[in-house]
Motif scaffolding. Sequence first.
Motif, mmCIF file in Angstrom:
data_model
loop_
_atom_site.group_PDB
_atom_site.id
_atom_site.type_symbol
_atom_site.label_atom_id
_atom_site.label_comp_id
_atom_site.label_asym_id
_atom_site.label_seq_id
_atom_site.Cartn_x
_atom_site.Cartn_y
_atom_site.Cartn_z
ATOM 1 N N MET A 266 26.292 -4.741 37.169
ATOM 2 C CA MET A 266 24.756 -3.997 36.568
ATOM 3 C C MET A 266 24.482 -3.697 35.348
ATOM 4 O O MET A 266 23.803 -4.507 35.182
ATOM 5 C CB MET A 266 25.043 -2.791 37.246
ATOM 6 N N LEU A 267 25.319 -3.007 35.222
ATOM 7 C CA LEU A 267 25.012 -3.452 33.121
ATOM 8 C C LEU A 267 25.079 -4.469 32.293
ATOM 9 O O LEU A 267 24.189 -4.600 31.404
ATOM 10 C CB LEU A 267 26.426 -2.324 32.040
ATOM 11 N N ILE A 268 25.514 -5.649 33.161
ATOM 12 C CA ILE A 268 25.691 -6.591 32.221
ATOM 13 C C ILE A 268 24.320 -7.557 32.956
ATOM 14 O O ILE A 268 23.616 -8.121 31.970
ATOM 15 C CB ILE A 268 27.194 -8.296 32.833
ATOM 16 N N ILE A 269 23.943 -7.075 34.027
ATOM 17 C CA ILE A 269 22.662 -7.250 34.641
ATOM 18 C C ILE A 269 21.524 -7.304 34.066
ATOM 19 O O ILE A 269 20.287 -7.906 33.498
ATOM 20 C CB ILE A 269 22.569 -7.530 36.531
ATOM 21 N N LEU A 270 21.463 -5.371 33.834
ATOM 22 C CA LEU A 270 20.710 -5.121 33.319
ATOM 23 C C LEU A 270 20.636 -4.647 31.405
ATOM 24 O O LEU A 270 19.704 -4.481 30.655
ATOM 25 C CB LEU A 270 20.311 -3.856 34.243
ATOM 26 N N THR A 271 21.238 -5.577 30.370
ATOM 27 C CA THR A 271 21.707 -5.092 28.938
ATOM 28 C C THR A 271 21.345 -6.375 28.528
ATOM 29 O O THR A 271 20.976 -7.553 28.441
ATOM 30 C CB THR A 271 22.813 -5.285 28.726
ATOM 31 N N PRO A 272 19.948 -6.260 27.644
ATOM 32 C CA PRO A 272 19.756 -7.150 27.222
ATOM 33 C C PRO A 272 20.619 -7.801 25.973
ATOM 34 O O PRO A 272 21.206 -7.213 25.388
ATOM 35 C CB PRO A 272 17.888 -6.535 26.474
ATOM 36 N N ILE A 273 20.395 -9.006 25.459
ATOM 37 C CA ILE A 273 21.410 -9.877 25.654
ATOM 38 C C ILE A 273 20.423 -10.502 24.242
ATOM 39 O O ILE A 273 19.471 -11.022 23.858
ATOM 40 C CB ILE A 273 21.902 -10.672 25.807
ATOM 41 N N PRO A 274 20.874 -10.350 22.720
ATOM 42 C CA PRO A 274 20.134 -10.929 21.692
ATOM 43 C C PRO A 274 19.941 -12.385 21.331
ATOM 44 O O PRO A 274 21.353 -12.892 21.024
ATOM 45 C CB PRO A 274 20.177 -10.562 20.560
ATOM 46 N N ILE A 275 19.016 -13.967 21.406
ATOM 47 C CA ILE A 275 19.212 -14.787 21.482
ATOM 48 C C ILE A 275 18.457 -14.832 19.561
ATOM 49 O O ILE A 275 16.881 -14.620 19.877
ATOM 50 C CB ILE A 275 18.940 -15.549 22.949
ATOM 51 N N LYS A 276 19.255 -15.570 19.147
ATOM 52 C CA LYS A 276 18.008 -15.496 17.739
ATOM 53 C C LYS A 276 18.392 -17.077 17.379
ATOM 54 O O LYS A 276 19.278 -17.909 17.371
ATOM 55 C CB LYS A 276 19.466 -15.593 16.317
ATOM 56 N N PHE A 277 17.597 -17.975 16.865
ATOM 57 C CA PHE A 277 16.880 -18.734 16.823
ATOM 58 C C PHE A 277 15.839 -19.503 15.500
ATOM 59 O O PHE A 277 14.697 -18.281 15.321
ATOM 60 C CB PHE A 277 16.609 -19.606 17.731
ATOM 61 N N ASN B 25 14.143 -28.604 12.397
ATOM 62 C CA ASN B 25 15.235 -28.334 12.787
ATOM 63 C C ASN B 25 15.131 -27.336 13.305
ATOM 64 O O ASN B 25 14.514 -26.202 12.865
ATOM 65 C CB ASN B 25 15.966 -27.996 11.375
ATOM 66 N N VAL B 26 15.679 -27.246 14.282
ATOM 67 C CA VAL B 26 16.155 -26.417 15.353
ATOM 68 C C VAL B 26 17.156 -25.674 15.595
ATOM 69 O O VAL B 26 18.272 -26.724 16.023
ATOM 70 C CB VAL B 26 14.968 -26.197 16.743
ATOM 71 N N LYS B 27 17.271 -24.464 15.277
ATOM 72 C CA LYS B 27 18.989 -23.594 15.142
ATOM 73 C C LYS B 27 19.089 -22.710 15.994
ATOM 74 O O LYS B 27 18.054 -21.992 16.111
ATOM 75 C CB LYS B 27 19.416 -23.234 13.839
ATOM 76 N N VAL B 28 20.060 -22.501 16.322
ATOM 77 C CA VAL B 28 20.617 -21.140 17.395
ATOM 78 C C VAL B 28 21.415 -20.782 17.279
ATOM 79 O O VAL B 28 22.414 -21.391 17.280
ATOM 80 C CB VAL B 28 20.337 -21.889 19.163
ATOM 81 N N TYR B 29 21.825 -19.297 17.069
ATOM 82 C CA TYR B 29 22.753 -18.765 16.166
ATOM 83 C C TYR B 29 23.069 -19.332 14.953
ATOM 84 O O TYR B 29 24.668 -19.685 15.270
ATOM 85 C CB TYR B 29 23.582 -18.135 17.089
ATOM 86 N N ASN B 30 22.684 -20.155 14.275
ATOM 87 C CA ASN B 30 23.336 -19.844 12.707
ATOM 88 C C ASN B 30 22.918 -21.956 13.332
ATOM 89 O O ASN B 30 24.231 -22.995 12.563
ATOM 90 C CB ASN B 30 23.497 -20.286 11.906
ATOM 91 N N PHE B 31 23.755 -22.813 14.640
ATOM 92 C CA PHE B 31 23.980 -24.054 14.921
ATOM 93 C C PHE B 31 23.042 -24.757 15.178
ATOM 94 O O PHE B 31 21.996 -24.697 15.377
ATOM 95 C CB PHE B 31 24.573 -24.045 16.472
ATOM 96 N N SER B 32 23.120 -25.687 14.949
ATOM 97 C CA SER B 32 21.309 -26.984 14.971
ATOM 98 C C SER B 32 21.408 -26.864 16.584
ATOM 99 O O SER B 32 22.244 -28.435 16.842
ATOM 100 C CB SER B 32 21.976 -28.644 14.223
ATOM 101 N N ALA B 33 20.493 -27.138 16.879
ATOM 102 C CA ALA B 33 19.936 -27.291 18.699
ATOM 103 C C ALA B 33 19.438 -28.731 18.232
ATOM 104 O O ALA B 33 19.704 -29.767 19.118
ATOM 105 C CB ALA B 33 18.952 -26.882 18.885
#
Length: 183
Positions: free
Chosen positions: A12-23, A33-41
């Motif tokens: 339940m904690l995994i399902i409800l806890t928000p995860i930050p996605i940086k891009f 250039n599109v980067k997700v977590y400083n990795f080039s996508a």
Amino acid sequence: MKVSNFVLLIIMLIILTPIPIKFSVFYEDKVLNVKVYNFSAISTNKKDKNLPNKFIKNLNKKLNLNYVKFINNIFSNINKYNAKPSIKFLGSLDYSLEDVCKTAITYGILSSFLAFLYRYISIIFKVNNSNFNINPIFKEYSFINIHLKCILYLSFGKIIYILVLILKSLIESREVNPVKGDL
């Protein structure tokens, strides 16, 4: 019994806890250039103009989809949903057109366009902090530079619910063909 309750609590904690996605999105000198977590996508400097059109035509043939109705259904369904994903973004747009008058007029148009863009973003996301600066630079040559950094907070529960809303919108917006027996 205690172990199963603990495992259920962890799930339940995994399902409800928000995860930050940086891009980040950068467009400079005709290079995107599109980067997700400083990795080039995505990193491109060539444009294949036919690729998106081919993809949309093939998708349209397979789904028999009315796109305007589909987009309106998505916006109306997600707008009713209160627990939207949160987003923070910082951005800047530096541009110059060859004529000073055109640059100034474009600044007014872009400034008013940001209000509409913010409204449509706030339908899908809960906007916490946003700052987008438009900087007209009065040069004798044309250029455009866009820098956008975003942090999107998603939880698995919100992702699943939004996917259900998109699927519901997809089903509602399909075109019916009585000749093929799609009724």
